[in-house]
Design an enzyme around this catalytic site. Sequence first.
Site, PDB file in Angstrom:
ATOM      1  N   CYS A 337      41.592  75.274 -27.563  1.00 19.25           N
ATOM      2  CA  CYS A 337      41.461  76.727 -27.430  1.00 19.25           C
ATOM      3  C   CYS A 337      41.946  77.424 -28.703  1.00 19.25           C
ATOM      4  O   CYS A 337      41.322  77.291 -29.748  1.00 19.25           O
ATOM      5  CB  CYS A 337      42.190  77.209 -26.180  1.00 19.25           C
ATOM      6  SG  CYS A 337      41.643  78.858 -25.657  1.00 19.25           S
ATOM      7  N   HIS A 436      40.622  73.767 -21.779  1.00 12.40           N
ATOM      8  CA  HIS A 436      41.957  73.418 -21.297  1.00 12.40           C
ATOM      9  C   HIS A 436      41.819  72.325 -20.233  1.00 12.40           C
ATOM     10  O   HIS A 436      40.828  72.262 -19.514  1.00 12.40           O
ATOM     11  CB  HIS A 436      42.642  74.630 -20.658  1.00 12.40           C
ATOM     12  CG  HIS A 436      43.034  75.683 -21.635  1.00 12.40           C
ATOM     13  ND1 HIS A 436      44.028  75.498 -22.567  1.00 12.40           N
ATOM     14  CD2 HIS A 436      42.569  76.950 -21.819  1.00 12.40           C
ATOM     15  CE1 HIS A 436      44.170  76.598 -23.279  1.00 12.40           C
ATOM     16  NE2 HIS A 436      43.294  77.494 -22.854  1.00 12.40           N
TER      17      HIS A 436
END
Length: 495
Positions: A337, A436
Amino acid sequence: MNKNLHPLMLAGTGSDVGKSIIAAAFCRIFLQDGYHPAPFKAQNMALNSYATPEGLEIGRAQAVQAEAAGVPCHTDMNPLLLKPSSDHTSQVVLNGRPIGNRNAYEYFRREGREELRKEVHAAFDRLAARYNPVVMEGAGSISEINLRDSDLVNLPMAMHAGADVILVADIDRGGVFASVYGSVMLLRPEERKHIKGILINKFRGDIRLFESGVKMLEDLCGVPVVGVVPYYKDIYIEEEDSVMLQTKNIRAGQGKVNVAVVLLRHLSNFTDFNVLERDPRVHLFYTNNTDELMKADIILLPGSKSTLSDLYELRRNGVAQAIVRAHREGATVMGICGGYQLMGREVCDPDHVEGEIERLPGLGLLPVSTRMQGEKVTRQVRFRFLEDSAVCEGYEIHMGTTTPLADVPVSPLNHLADGREDGYFVDRTCMGTYVHGILDNPSVIDYLLEPFADKLKETAFDYKAFKEEQYDKLAAHVRKHVDLPLIYQILTDND
Protein backbone atom coordinates in the site's frame (compact mmCIF):
# COMPACT_ATOMS: atom_id res chain seq x y z
CA MET A 1 -33.70 -21.73 22.32
CA ASN A 2 -31.54 -19.22 24.21
CA LYS A 3 -33.08 -16.19 25.85
CA ASN A 4 -32.62 -12.71 24.49
CA LEU A 5 -29.80 -11.04 26.38
CA HIS A 6 -29.41 -7.35 27.07
CA PRO A 7 -26.56 -5.71 25.16
CA LEU A 8 -23.30 -5.89 27.12
CA MET A 9 -20.89 -2.95 27.13
CA LEU A 10 -17.26 -3.31 28.18
CA ALA A 11 -16.32 0.21 29.27
CA GLY A 12 -13.00 1.28 30.73
CA THR A 13 -11.37 3.35 33.43
CA GLY A 14 -8.90 4.47 30.75
CA SER A 15 -7.24 3.58 27.48
CA ASP A 16 -5.40 0.28 26.99
CA VAL A 17 -7.07 -1.46 29.94
CA GLY A 18 -7.99 -4.41 27.70
CA LYS A 19 -11.53 -3.59 26.59
CA SER A 20 -11.04 -4.81 23.02
CA ILE A 21 -9.61 -8.16 24.08
CA ILE A 22 -12.24 -8.74 26.78
CA ALA A 23 -14.96 -7.88 24.23
CA ALA A 24 -13.47 -10.43 21.82
CA ALA A 25 -13.46 -12.99 24.63
CA PHE A 26 -17.17 -12.47 25.34
CA CYS A 27 -17.96 -12.65 21.62
CA ARG A 28 -16.39 -16.12 21.55
CA ILE A 29 -17.94 -17.18 24.89
CA PHE A 30 -21.45 -16.27 23.72
CA LEU A 31 -20.84 -18.08 20.42
CA GLN A 32 -19.69 -21.18 22.30
CA ASP A 33 -22.79 -21.00 24.51
CA GLY A 34 -25.14 -21.08 21.53
CA TYR A 35 -25.88 -17.38 21.08
CA HIS A 36 -25.50 -15.28 17.92
CA PRO A 37 -23.33 -12.36 19.11
CA ALA A 38 -21.86 -9.40 17.25
CA PRO A 39 -19.47 -6.63 18.32
CA PHE A 40 -20.17 -2.90 18.29
CA LYS A 41 -18.09 0.20 18.92
CA ALA A 42 -19.80 3.46 18.05
CA GLN A 43 -16.58 5.40 17.52
CA ASN A 44 -13.08 4.05 17.18
CA MET A 45 -9.78 5.88 16.69
CA ALA A 46 -7.18 3.71 15.01
CA LEU A 47 -4.87 3.51 12.02
CA ASN A 48 -5.52 -0.22 11.71
CA SER A 49 -8.63 -0.62 9.59
CA TYR A 50 -10.21 -3.42 7.60
CA ALA A 51 -12.35 -3.73 4.47
CA THR A 52 -15.77 -5.34 4.92
CA PRO A 53 -17.20 -7.76 2.33
CA GLU A 54 -19.16 -4.78 0.95
CA GLY A 55 -15.93 -2.86 0.33
CA LEU A 56 -16.34 -0.42 3.22
CA GLU A 57 -13.99 0.44 6.09
CA ILE A 58 -14.14 -0.31 9.83
CA GLY A 59 -11.67 -0.49 12.69
CA ARG A 60 -9.56 -3.63 12.75
CA ALA A 61 -10.53 -4.39 16.36
CA GLN A 62 -14.18 -4.84 15.40
CA ALA A 63 -13.17 -7.09 12.49
CA VAL A 64 -11.23 -9.24 14.97
CA GLN A 65 -14.18 -9.30 17.38
CA ALA A 66 -16.51 -10.29 14.54
CA GLU A 67 -14.15 -13.14 13.70
CA ALA A 68 -14.27 -14.24 17.34
CA ALA A 69 -18.08 -14.08 17.15
CA GLY A 70 -18.09 -16.17 13.98
CA VAL A 71 -19.87 -13.55 11.85
CA PRO A 72 -18.87 -11.40 8.85
CA CYS A 73 -17.77 -7.89 9.74
CA HIS A 74 -20.05 -4.97 8.79
CA THR A 75 -19.92 -1.19 9.06
CA ASP A 76 -22.77 -1.26 11.59
CA MET A 77 -20.24 -2.76 14.01
CA ASN A 78 -18.12 0.42 13.86
CA PRO A 79 -20.07 3.23 12.19
CA LEU A 80 -17.61 5.99 13.09
CA LEU A 81 -13.86 5.56 12.57
CA LEU A 82 -11.24 8.25 13.15
CA LYS A 83 -7.90 7.71 11.39
CA PRO A 84 -5.23 10.14 12.65
CA SER A 85 -3.30 11.79 9.83
CA SER A 86 -1.30 14.15 12.08
CA ASP A 87 -1.04 15.06 15.76
CA HIS A 88 -4.09 17.33 15.40
CA THR A 89 -6.12 16.01 12.45
CA SER A 90 -8.01 12.81 11.66
CA GLN A 91 -9.83 11.46 8.66
CA VAL A 92 -13.46 10.80 9.63
CA VAL A 93 -14.97 7.60 8.21
CA LEU A 94 -18.76 7.36 8.60
CA ASN A 95 -20.57 4.11 7.79
CA GLY A 96 -17.47 2.90 6.01
CA ARG A 97 -16.88 5.95 3.80
CA PRO A 98 -14.56 8.94 4.41
CA ILE A 99 -16.39 12.25 4.87
CA GLY A 100 -13.35 14.51 5.26
CA ASN A 101 -10.61 15.54 7.67
CA ARG A 102 -11.32 17.24 11.01
CA ASN A 103 -9.13 18.63 13.74
CA ALA A 104 -10.02 17.66 17.30
CA TYR A 105 -11.63 21.01 18.14
CA GLU A 106 -13.90 20.90 15.10
CA TYR A 107 -14.81 17.28 15.68
CA PHE A 108 -15.82 17.65 19.33
CA ARG A 109 -17.82 20.86 18.86
CA ARG A 110 -21.52 20.40 19.47
CA GLU A 111 -22.41 21.50 15.95
CA GLY A 112 -22.91 18.37 13.88
CA ARG A 113 -22.53 15.97 16.80
CA GLU A 114 -26.23 15.16 16.96
CA GLU A 115 -26.21 14.09 13.32
CA LEU A 116 -23.34 11.73 14.08
CA ARG A 117 -25.18 10.52 17.18
CA LYS A 118 -28.22 9.64 15.05
CA GLU A 119 -25.99 7.69 12.66
CA VAL A 120 -24.32 5.58 15.36
CA HIS A 121 -27.65 4.95 17.10
CA ALA A 122 -29.18 3.78 13.82
CA ALA A 123 -26.23 1.47 13.21
CA PHE A 124 -26.63 -0.08 16.66
CA ASP A 125 -30.37 -0.51 16.19
CA ARG A 126 -29.85 -2.36 12.91
CA LEU A 127 -27.25 -4.60 14.53
CA ALA A 128 -29.40 -5.33 17.59
CA ALA A 129 -32.23 -6.46 15.33
CA ARG A 130 -30.00 -9.17 13.83
CA TYR A 131 -27.81 -10.38 16.69
CA ASN A 132 -28.17 -11.57 20.29
CA PRO A 133 -26.39 -10.22 22.23
CA VAL A 134 -24.53 -7.18 20.96
CA VAL A 135 -21.15 -6.95 22.71
CA MET A 136 -20.36 -3.24 22.90
CA GLU A 137 -17.01 -1.62 23.55
CA GLY A 138 -16.50 1.82 25.05
CA ALA A 139 -13.60 4.12 24.26
CA GLY A 140 -10.89 5.40 26.59
CA SER A 141 -12.26 6.41 29.98
CA ILE A 142 -15.96 6.61 30.79
CA SER A 143 -15.38 9.65 33.01
CA GLU A 144 -13.96 12.31 30.67
CA ILE A 145 -16.47 14.79 32.04
CA ASN A 146 -15.18 17.68 29.93
CA LEU A 147 -16.32 15.76 26.82
CA ARG A 148 -19.59 14.52 28.32
CA ASP A 149 -21.87 16.53 26.03
CA SER A 150 -20.15 15.27 22.89
CA ASP A 151 -19.69 11.63 24.00
CA LEU A 152 -21.06 9.23 21.40
CA VAL A 153 -19.48 5.99 22.53
CA ASN A 154 -19.59 5.42 26.30
CA LEU A 155 -22.48 5.87 28.75
CA PRO A 156 -24.74 7.87 26.39
CA MET A 157 -24.45 5.01 23.89
CA ALA A 158 -25.10 2.43 26.62
CA MET A 159 -28.21 4.33 27.69
CA HIS A 160 -29.56 4.37 24.14
CA ALA A 161 -28.88 0.64 23.81
CA GLY A 162 -30.27 -0.30 27.22
CA ALA A 163 -26.95 -2.02 27.82
CA ASP A 164 -25.56 -3.47 31.01
CA VAL A 165 -22.08 -2.02 31.54
CA ILE A 166 -19.10 -3.85 32.99
CA LEU A 167 -16.29 -1.47 33.93
CA VAL A 168 -12.86 -2.86 32.99
CA ALA A 169 -9.83 -1.72 35.01
CA ASP A 170 -6.13 -2.50 34.53
CA ILE A 171 -4.61 -3.42 37.90
CA ASP A 172 -1.15 -3.89 36.37
CA ARG A 173 -0.59 -0.14 35.97
CA GLY A 174 -1.44 0.60 39.64
CA GLY A 175 -4.07 2.86 41.20
CA VAL A 176 -6.95 0.51 40.52
CA PHE A 177 -9.05 1.61 43.52
CA ALA A 178 -8.89 5.29 42.63
CA SER A 179 -9.48 4.65 38.94
CA VAL A 180 -12.53 2.44 39.53
CA TYR A 181 -14.10 4.48 42.33
CA GLY A 182 -13.36 7.79 40.60
CA SER A 183 -14.77 6.55 37.29
CA VAL A 184 -18.01 5.43 38.93
CA MET A 185 -18.47 8.47 41.16
CA LEU A 186 -17.90 10.96 38.34
CA LEU A 187 -20.89 9.56 36.46
CA ARG A 188 -24.32 11.13 36.73
CA PRO A 189 -26.84 9.08 38.76
CA GLU A 190 -28.79 8.08 35.65
CA GLU A 191 -25.54 6.87 34.08
CA ARG A 192 -24.28 5.12 37.20
CA LYS A 193 -27.24 2.77 37.35
CA HIS A 194 -26.08 1.17 34.09
CA ILE A 195 -22.83 0.01 35.74
CA LYS A 196 -23.66 -3.59 36.69
CA GLY A 197 -20.20 -4.97 37.38
CA ILE A 198 -16.47 -4.38 37.66
CA LEU A 199 -13.85 -6.54 35.95
CA ILE A 200 -10.25 -6.33 37.13
CA ASN A 201 -7.91 -7.11 34.25
CA LYS A 202 -4.18 -7.97 33.92
CA PHE A 203 -3.75 -9.26 37.49
CA ARG A 204 -0.33 -10.70 38.40
CA GLY A 205 0.33 -12.92 41.40
CA ASP A 206 -1.89 -14.87 43.78
CA ILE A 207 -5.51 -13.78 43.36
CA ARG A 208 -6.24 -14.80 46.97
CA LEU A 209 -4.22 -11.77 48.06
CA PHE A 210 -6.76 -9.52 46.33
CA GLU A 211 -9.90 -11.01 47.91
CA SER A 212 -10.10 -8.17 50.44
CA GLY A 213 -9.64 -5.70 47.58
CA VAL A 214 -12.63 -7.18 45.79
CA LYS A 215 -14.78 -6.67 48.90
CA MET A 216 -13.53 -3.08 49.29
CA LEU A 217 -14.37 -2.22 45.69
CA GLU A 218 -17.83 -3.73 46.00
CA ASP A 219 -18.50 -1.79 49.21
CA LEU A 220 -17.19 1.47 47.75
CA CYS A 221 -18.97 1.28 44.40
CA GLY A 222 -22.09 -0.68 45.27
CA VAL A 223 -21.71 -3.10 42.35
CA PRO A 224 -20.20 -6.59 42.21
CA VAL A 225 -16.74 -7.45 40.94
CA VAL A 226 -17.62 -10.01 38.26
CA GLY A 227 -14.08 -11.23 37.75
CA VAL A 228 -10.35 -10.83 38.25
CA VAL A 229 -8.65 -11.86 35.01
CA PRO A 230 -4.93 -12.72 35.23
CA TYR A 231 -2.32 -11.31 32.91
CA TYR A 232 -1.38 -13.74 30.14
CA LYS A 233 1.56 -14.12 27.76
CA ASP A 234 0.66 -17.23 25.78
CA ILE A 235 -2.51 -16.09 23.98
CA TYR A 236 -2.10 -14.17 20.73
CA ILE A 237 -4.91 -11.92 19.52
CA GLU A 238 -4.43 -9.22 16.89
CA GLU A 239 -3.67 -5.91 18.56
CA GLU A 240 -5.38 -2.68 17.60
CA ASP A 241 -3.11 0.12 18.73
CA SER A 242 0.34 0.84 17.33
CA VAL A 243 1.48 1.59 20.90
CA MET A 244 1.84 -2.20 21.09
CA LEU A 245 4.74 -1.89 18.64
CA GLN A 246 6.79 -0.84 21.66
CA THR A 247 6.78 -4.50 22.73
CA LYS A 248 8.10 -5.84 19.39
CA ASN A 249 11.62 -6.84 18.37
CA ILE A 250 13.75 -3.92 17.19
CA ARG A 251 16.93 -5.73 16.15
CA ALA A 252 17.98 -8.45 13.74
CA GLY A 253 18.44 -11.96 15.10
CA GLN A 254 20.40 -15.08 14.20
CA GLY A 255 19.50 -18.50 12.81
CA LYS A 256 16.29 -17.42 11.04
CA VAL A 257 15.31 -15.26 8.08
CA ASN A 258 15.61 -11.65 9.26
CA VAL A 259 12.58 -9.66 8.11
CA ALA A 260 12.63 -5.93 8.88
CA VAL A 261 9.48 -3.79 8.87
CA VAL A 262 10.44 -0.15 8.31
CA LEU A 263 9.12 1.82 11.27
CA LEU A 264 7.21 4.72 9.70
CA ARG A 265 5.88 7.57 11.81
CA HIS A 266 2.40 7.13 10.31
CA LEU A 267 2.56 3.34 9.98
CA SER A 268 -0.88 1.79 9.47
CA ASN A 269 -2.21 -1.76 9.27
CA PHE A 270 0.72 -3.31 11.12
CA THR A 271 -1.49 -6.40 11.37
CA ASP A 272 -0.19 -7.19 7.86
CA PHE A 273 2.80 -8.76 9.61
CA ASN A 274 1.07 -10.91 12.23
CA VAL A 275 1.56 -14.15 10.29
CA LEU A 276 5.27 -13.49 9.79
CA GLU A 277 5.63 -12.69 13.48
CA ARG A 278 4.30 -16.17 14.33
CA ASP A 279 6.12 -18.01 11.54
CA PRO A 280 8.85 -20.16 13.18
CA ARG A 281 11.14 -19.64 10.16
CA VAL A 282 11.21 -15.86 10.58
CA HIS A 283 12.71 -13.30 12.95
CA LEU A 284 10.53 -10.21 12.45
CA PHE A 285 11.65 -6.84 13.77
CA TYR A 286 10.58 -3.20 13.41
CA THR A 287 13.25 -0.56 12.88
CA ASN A 288 14.28 2.72 11.31
CA ASN A 289 17.89 2.14 12.36
CA THR A 290 20.03 2.09 9.23
CA ASP A 291 22.55 -0.39 10.67
CA GLU A 292 19.81 -2.89 11.56
CA LEU A 293 18.22 -2.52 8.12
CA MET A 294 21.50 -3.58 6.54
CA LYS A 295 21.26 -6.90 8.44
CA ALA A 296 17.83 -7.76 7.01
CA ASP A 297 17.26 -10.50 4.45
CA ILE A 298 13.86 -9.02 3.59
CA ILE A 299 12.75 -5.40 4.09
CA LEU A 300 9.02 -4.67 4.19
CA LEU A 301 7.73 -1.15 3.66
CA PRO A 302 4.32 -1.01 5.39
CA GLY A 303 1.21 1.05 4.82
CA SER A 304 1.16 4.70 5.80
CA LYS A 305 -1.62 7.15 6.64
CA SER A 306 0.58 9.98 5.36
CA THR A 307 2.79 8.68 2.56
CA LEU A 308 4.44 11.95 1.55
CA SER A 309 5.18 12.97 5.12
CA ASP A 310 6.77 9.58 5.81
CA LEU A 311 8.70 9.71 2.53
CA TYR A 312 10.09 13.12 3.47
CA GLU A 313 11.19 11.73 6.85
CA LEU A 314 12.80 8.62 5.32
CA ARG A 315 14.84 10.76 2.96
CA ARG A 316 15.80 13.17 5.74
CA ASN A 317 16.99 10.55 8.24
CA GLY A 318 18.90 8.37 5.75
CA VAL A 319 16.57 5.37 5.94
CA ALA A 320 15.56 5.71 2.28
CA GLN A 321 19.19 5.57 1.21
CA ALA A 322 19.84 2.58 3.51
CA ILE A 323 16.94 0.64 1.96
CA VAL A 324 18.27 1.25 -1.54
CA ARG A 325 21.77 0.24 -0.45
CA ALA A 326 20.50 -2.92 1.27
CA HIS A 327 18.61 -3.90 -1.87
CA ARG A 328 21.70 -3.30 -3.99
CA GLU A 329 23.59 -5.66 -1.67
CA GLY A 330 21.03 -8.45 -2.01
CA ALA A 331 18.09 -7.78 0.32
CA THR A 332 14.54 -8.37 -0.92
CA VAL A 333 12.35 -5.25 -0.69
CA MET A 334 8.55 -5.41 -0.77
CA GLY A 335 6.11 -2.54 -0.30
CA ILE A 336 2.48 -2.81 0.78
CA CYS A 337 0.00 0.00 0.00
CA GLY A 338 1.76 3.21 1.13
CA GLY A 339 5.01 1.25 1.11
CA TYR A 340 4.37 0.37 -2.55
CA GLN A 341 3.90 4.07 -3.29
CA LEU A 342 7.17 4.89 -1.50
CA MET A 343 9.11 2.44 -3.68
CA GLY A 344 8.22 4.19 -6.95
CA ARG A 345 9.91 6.95 -8.94
CA GLU A 346 7.77 9.73 -7.45
CA VAL A 347 4.69 10.48 -5.34
CA CYS A 348 2.55 13.46 -6.38
CA ASP A 349 -0.25 15.20 -4.50
CA PRO A 350 -1.24 18.23 -6.61
CA ASP A 351 -4.70 18.42 -5.00
CA HIS A 352 -3.28 18.37 -1.44
CA VAL A 353 -5.22 15.24 -0.47
CA GLU A 354 -2.65 14.41 2.24
CA GLY A 355 -1.19 17.82 3.03
CA GLU A 356 1.01 20.62 1.76
CA ILE A 357 3.72 18.55 0.04
CA GLU A 358 2.92 18.37 -3.69
CA ARG A 359 5.69 16.08 -4.94
CA LEU A 360 8.64 14.04 -3.72
CA PRO A 361 10.95 11.58 -5.46
CA GLY A 362 10.42 8.03 -4.21
CA LEU A 363 13.02 5.37 -3.54
CA GLY A 364 13.23 4.62 -7.26
CA LEU A 365 13.15 0.84 -6.78
CA LEU A 366 9.99 0.38 -8.87
CA PRO A 367 9.34 2.01 -12.28
CA VAL A 368 5.98 3.45 -11.20
CA SER A 369 4.51 6.82 -10.26
CA THR A 370 1.75 7.57 -7.74
CA ARG A 371 -0.80 10.37 -7.78
CA MET A 372 -2.90 10.95 -4.66
CA GLN A 373 -6.65 11.21 -5.19
CA GLY A 374 -9.50 12.13 -2.88
CA GLU A 375 -11.62 9.05 -3.53
CA LYS A 376 -10.71 6.12 -1.30
CA VAL A 377 -10.58 2.57 -2.67
CA THR A 378 -11.90 0.04 -0.13
CA ARG A 379 -12.60 -3.56 -1.09
CA GLN A 380 -11.89 -7.19 -0.30
CA VAL A 381 -10.08 -9.02 -3.10
CA ARG A 382 -9.27 -12.52 -4.29
CA PHE A 383 -6.22 -12.92 -6.48
CA ARG A 384 -3.46 -15.10 -7.90
CA PHE A 385 0.07 -14.18 -6.86
CA LEU A 386 2.35 -14.02 -9.93
CA GLU A 387 1.77 -17.26 -11.86
CA ASP A 388 0.81 -19.34 -8.83
CA SER A 389 -2.51 -21.16 -9.24
CA ALA A 390 -3.53 -20.85 -5.57
CA VAL A 391 -6.33 -18.37 -4.85
CA CYS A 392 -5.23 -15.77 -2.31
CA GLU A 393 -7.27 -13.26 -0.30
CA GLY A 394 -6.68 -9.74 0.99
CA TYR A 395 -8.15 -6.24 0.97
CA GLU A 396 -7.42 -2.77 -0.38
CA ILE A 397 -7.70 0.52 1.52
CA HIS A 398 -5.91 3.38 -0.19
CA MET A 399 -6.17 6.84 -1.70
CA GLY A 400 -4.21 7.29 -4.90
CA THR A 401 -3.40 5.45 -8.11
CA THR A 402 -0.05 3.96 -9.07
CA THR A 403 0.84 3.43 -12.72
CA PRO A 404 3.92 2.14 -14.56
CA LEU A 405 6.09 4.72 -16.29
CA ALA A 406 5.51 5.12 -20.02
CA ASP A 407 8.68 3.36 -21.14
CA VAL A 408 8.44 0.18 -19.04
CA PRO A 409 6.51 -3.06 -19.59
CA VAL A 410 3.44 -3.94 -17.57
CA SER A 411 4.52 -6.43 -14.90
CA PRO A 412 1.80 -6.99 -12.28
CA LEU A 413 2.45 -8.79 -9.01
CA ASN A 414 -1.14 -9.98 -8.58
CA HIS A 415 -3.95 -10.96 -10.95
CA LEU A 416 -7.26 -10.08 -9.28
CA ALA A 417 -10.36 -12.24 -9.67
CA ASP A 418 -12.31 -9.36 -11.26
CA GLY A 419 -9.79 -9.09 -14.10
CA ARG A 420 -7.79 -6.15 -12.75
CA GLU A 421 -4.06 -6.29 -12.14
CA ASP A 422 -2.31 -5.09 -9.00
CA GLY A 423 1.16 -4.01 -8.02
CA TYR A 424 4.47 -4.23 -9.82
CA PHE A 425 7.05 -7.01 -10.00
CA VAL A 426 10.65 -6.34 -11.03
CA ASP A 427 12.11 -9.63 -9.82
CA ARG A 428 11.87 -11.77 -6.70
CA THR A 429 13.91 -9.18 -4.77
CA CYS A 430 11.78 -6.12 -5.64
CA MET A 431 7.98 -5.85 -5.69
CA GLY A 432 5.03 -3.81 -4.47
CA THR A 433 1.27 -4.22 -4.00
CA TYR A 434 -1.83 -2.40 -2.79
CA VAL A 435 -3.20 -5.58 -1.16
CA HIS A 436 -3.22 -5.62 2.62
CA GLY A 437 -3.24 -9.11 4.06
CA ILE A 438 -1.13 -10.44 1.19
CA LEU A 439 1.27 -11.90 3.76
CA ASP A 440 -1.55 -13.92 5.33
CA ASN A 441 -1.33 -16.23 2.31
CA PRO A 442 1.10 -19.18 2.72
CA SER A 443 2.08 -19.28 -0.97
CA VAL A 444 3.27 -15.65 -0.84
CA ILE A 445 5.32 -16.18 2.31
CA ASP A 446 6.85 -19.38 0.93
CA TYR A 447 7.86 -17.51 -2.24
CA LEU A 448 9.56 -14.75 -0.22
CA LEU A 449 11.41 -17.20 2.02
CA GLU A 450 12.47 -19.68 -0.67
CA PRO A 451 15.80 -17.94 -1.52
CA PHE A 452 16.86 -18.34 2.11
CA ALA A 453 16.50 -22.12 2.23
CA ASP A 454 19.74 -22.47 4.20
CA LYS A 455 18.03 -20.74 7.15
CA LEU A 456 14.71 -22.60 6.96
CA LYS A 457 14.87 -25.17 9.75
CA GLU A 458 11.18 -25.00 10.67
CA THR A 459 7.93 -25.48 8.72
CA ALA A 460 5.09 -23.02 8.15
CA PHE A 461 1.83 -23.18 10.07
CA ASP A 462 -1.92 -22.76 9.41
CA TYR A 463 -2.71 -19.18 10.49
CA LYS A 464 -6.50 -19.50 10.28
CA ALA A 465 -6.47 -22.56 12.52
CA PHE A 466 -4.01 -20.78 14.82
CA LYS A 467 -6.37 -17.79 15.21
CA GLU A 468 -9.33 -20.03 16.01
CA GLU A 469 -7.26 -21.80 18.65
CA GLN A 470 -6.30 -18.44 20.19
CA TYR A 471 -9.92 -17.23 20.37
CA ASP A 472 -10.84 -20.47 22.15
CA LYS A 473 -7.88 -20.11 24.55
CA LEU A 474 -8.87 -16.51 25.29
CA ALA A 475 -12.47 -17.52 25.94
CA ALA A 476 -11.36 -20.33 28.27
CA HIS A 477 -9.05 -17.96 30.15
CA VAL A 478 -11.76 -15.34 30.72
CA ARG A 479 -14.48 -17.94 31.39
CA LYS A 480 -12.31 -19.43 34.16
CA HIS A 481 -11.83 -16.13 35.95
CA VAL A 482 -15.23 -14.40 35.71
CA ASP A 483 -18.53 -15.23 37.37
CA LEU A 484 -20.34 -16.17 34.17
CA PRO A 485 -23.61 -17.23 35.86
CA LEU A 486 -23.75 -13.77 37.49
CA ILE A 487 -23.09 -12.08 34.14
CA TYR A 488 -25.88 -14.09 32.49
CA GLN A 489 -28.17 -13.14 35.39
CA ILE A 490 -27.32 -9.47 34.86
CA LEU A 491 -28.01 -9.75 31.13
CA THR A 492 -31.45 -11.32 31.67
CA ASP A 493 -32.59 -9.32 34.71
CA ASN A 494 -35.72 -7.27 33.96
CA ASP A 495 -34.96 -4.54 36.52
